[in-house]
Design a protein around this motif. Structure first.
Motif, PDB file in Angstrom:
ATOM      1  N   UNK A  95       0.821  -1.206   0.000  1.00 30.68           N
ATOM      2  CA  UNK A  95       0.000   0.000   0.000  1.00 30.68           C
ATOM      3  C   UNK A  95       0.860   1.263   0.000  1.00 30.68           C
ATOM      4  N   UNK A  96       2.087   1.139   0.464  1.00 35.72           N
ATOM      5  CA  UNK A  96       2.984   2.285   0.388  1.00 35.72           C
ATOM      6  C   UNK A  96       3.348   2.651  -1.040  1.00 35.72           C
ATOM      7  N   UNK A  97       3.135   1.720  -1.990  1.00 37.68           N
ATOM      8  CA  UNK A  97       3.452   1.964  -3.398  1.00 37.68           C
ATOM      9  C   UNK A  97       2.312   2.632  -4.156  1.00 37.68           C
ATOM     10  N   UNK A  98       1.113   2.667  -3.556  1.00 30.62           N
ATOM     11  CA  UNK A  98      -0.078   3.128  -4.271  1.00 30.62           C
ATOM     12  C   UNK A  98      -0.090   4.644  -4.380  1.00 30.62           C
ATOM     13  N   UNK A  99      -0.393   5.133  -5.580  1.00 28.71           N
ATOM     14  CA  UNK A  99      -0.438   6.571  -5.852  1.00 28.71           C
ATOM     15  C   UNK A  99      -1.843   6.975  -6.278  1.00 28.71           C
ATOM     16  N   UNK A 100      -2.212   8.257  -6.103  1.00 23.71           N
ATOM     17  CA  UNK A 100      -3.527   8.710  -6.560  1.00 23.71           C
ATOM     18  C   UNK A 100      -3.763   8.319  -8.020  1.00 23.71           C
ATOM     19  N   UNK A 101      -4.944   7.773  -8.270  1.00 24.23           N
ATOM     20  CA  UNK A 101      -5.282   7.284  -9.602  1.00 24.23           C
ATOM     21  C   UNK A 101      -5.166   5.780  -9.726  1.00 24.23           C
ATOM     22  N   UNK A 102      -4.397   5.148  -8.827  1.00 21.62           N
ATOM     23  CA  UNK A 102      -4.236   3.698  -8.865  1.00 21.62           C
ATOM     24  C   UNK A 102      -5.489   3.001  -8.337  1.00 21.62           C
ATOM     25  N   UNK A 103      -5.713   1.785  -8.841  1.00 25.35           N
ATOM     26  CA  UNK A 103      -6.850   0.969  -8.411  1.00 25.35           C
ATOM     27  C   UNK A 103      -6.392  -0.070  -7.396  1.00 25.35           C
ATOM     28  N   UNK A 104      -7.292  -0.394  -6.474  1.00 17.27           N
ATOM     29  CA  UNK A 104      -7.030  -1.425  -5.473  1.00 17.27           C
ATOM     30  C   UNK A 104      -8.237  -2.344  -5.386  1.00 17.27           C
ATOM     31  N   UNK A 105      -8.011  -3.551  -4.864  1.00 15.16           N
ATOM     32  CA  UNK A 105      -9.095  -4.493  -4.623  1.00 15.16           C
ATOM     33  C   UNK A 105      -9.746  -4.197  -3.277  1.00 15.16           C
ATOM     34  N   UNK A 106     -11.062  -4.343  -3.241  1.00 14.26           N
ATOM     35  CA  UNK A 106     -11.828  -4.075  -2.023  1.00 14.26           C
ATOM     36  C   UNK A 106     -12.662  -5.300  -1.662  1.00 14.26           C
TER      37      UNK A 106
END
Length: 209
Positions: free
Chosen positions: A178-189
């Motif tokens: 999660x430290x790699x995630x930037x605004x605009x990136x998608x994640x699983x929920x």
């Protein structure tokens, strides 16, 4: 079943396209301890079955429906991923009940740093999932068990602005991807399974009494 406590991050080593599926190989160490053919490992929150492994990697097949509904459809070689083995009987439930059955995806809108934590705001790609997200409730983001800090004020499920926030401590940022995630990136929920069962029960009403 999983707990949402990430055991390690791995790196995608190879992706083999197989028509309506892919086969991925992921570098790993800790999650391979005691692993057998057919075991379950959650990769970015998606429950996958180990179809082959060696001393430093494992391979899993991902079918089309999973590619369509999760971020694994856009995964790239070299990408870092969260990993967790299925929980063992008698193990501490440090997070919450996570099934590895992703409900949908969300997009990171912003990261707001504080002195001792960082606030992540996400918008849900499927606004209807907002009914399962409660303030102070549990949610799994890329397989990581997190507590919802704030939610949108809007109750209109058709709204395209269903957002929620989580606060991440430095340990979570360092020990998960999660430290790699930037605004605009998608994640699983994955929403809290208890909320989904509650809604299902309410749908039947008292007709069975």
């Amino acid at each position: 079943m999983f707990t949402g406590i990430i055991e390690e991050t791995g790196t995608v080593q190879a992706i083999e396209r197989q028509g309506d599926a892919i086969r991925i190989r992921i570098a790993a160490t800790r999650v391979l301890e005691g692993t057998k053919h057919g075991d379950s490992i959650a990769v970015n929150g998606v429950c996958l079955t180990v179809c082959a492994f060696d001393e430093d990697s494992f391979t899993a097949d991902v079918m089309q429906v999973t590619l369509d509904y999760t971020t694994l459809g856009s995964i790239q070689v070299g990408q870092r991923v969260n990993m967790e083995r299925a929980t063992a009987t008698g193990q501490r439930l440090g997070g919450h009940i996570v099934q590895g059955h992703v409900d949908g995806t969300a997009q990171l809108v912003s990261r707001t740093p504080s002195e001792h934590w960082e606030v992540f705001r996400f918008t849900l790609d499927d606004p209807h999932l907002g009914r399962y997200v409660a303030k102070k409730g549990s949610i799994a983001i890329n397989g990581t068990s997190l507590t919802v800090a704030e939610i949108t004020d809007s109750v209109a499920l058709e709204s395209a602005a269903q957002w929620f926030e989580v606060s991440l401590i430095p340990t979570t940022l360092a020990d998960t991807m999660l430290g790699d995630v930037s605004p605009g990136d998608k994640v699983n929920v994955e929403c809290d399974v208890l909320a989904k069962y509650l809604e299902r029960q309410r749908g039947f009403g008292n007709s069975g009494d």
